[in-house]
Write a protein that holds these residues in place. Sequence first.
Motif: not given
Length: 307
Positions: A170-171, A177-178, A259-265
């Motif tokens: 989702p991110m 699309n940003d 993109m580890i800080l935006r991963d699921i965990d």
Amino acid sequence: MDVSSNNYSFKQRSWVDSEASNIIILAVHGYNDYSKSFENPANLFSKFGIDTFSFDLRGFGSNDDAGHWFPLEVHLKDIDFVIKELIKKHPKKKIFLLGESMGGAILLSLVNQTEKLPIEGIILVAPAIWNFSDSNKFKSLFLKFFSFLFPEFRPNAKGIVKVRPSDNIPMLKEFSNDPSVISKPTLKSLNGIVELMDKSYLYSYEFFTNPIYDTLIIIPGIDEIVPRKPLLKLLHEEKIRNKISEKIFISLHEKNFHMILRDIDGDRVSREIKEWIIKKNEVKNLSSFKNVIQRLENLKFFHILDQ
């Protein structure tokens, strides 16, 4: 084009705790990204009394000059300027620098070239430590040649280059699309990031052999954006290995992506950063900090240039 930091209108974001805080993180974003990239970790940090500030680097995000490339030296002056402005406004607060991907490479250049920065430490998240030109001489010359001839040409790599920057689908859909994310950089920009990483790699060696600031390096195991071998080459240097756990703290997360800080965990990793900021020496007992070099060597390579 005016490159004076004083006269530039920086697009800034801040996540400030409602209660009094004595810690500030100045976060520097990655290539083609912008300051919003720190929204998730910054919201978590604010729960623990840590304020986060970030701004769109020149040529990125919602700046009027978005899409234009600015050399490393301009970014260094801008970040140094922002640090001084933060000190003026918050003279009693401790400042940490956090850089993600290209932002990490820029910070390594900054701390190596700027004397006596008023900071407590630096945090490098999936840093773009990569001597691209040394290991890819033909590709580097090819890119330099065509970027000189066609600097504003924007190649379309969609469908050609397939990588997984994160497991957070989702991110990634929102990210793609940003309108503030640059999806088609120019050849001048692509050559620029290569030159920036080349310089930063040299500065990385100099800084890691004599780190004057406490440094945390967060490494995602499944990184298909930045190869691992250039970093491993540095870590094999005896002068650098001797600094690990003394001034350099390295944390490896085998199942995380670039993109580890935006991963699921991602919040788990952000909490680890928070712990390092508040009580550095205690994080050494966490599993992610143990036997890092050996685990890096035994871990499967995921970047195409590592294979």
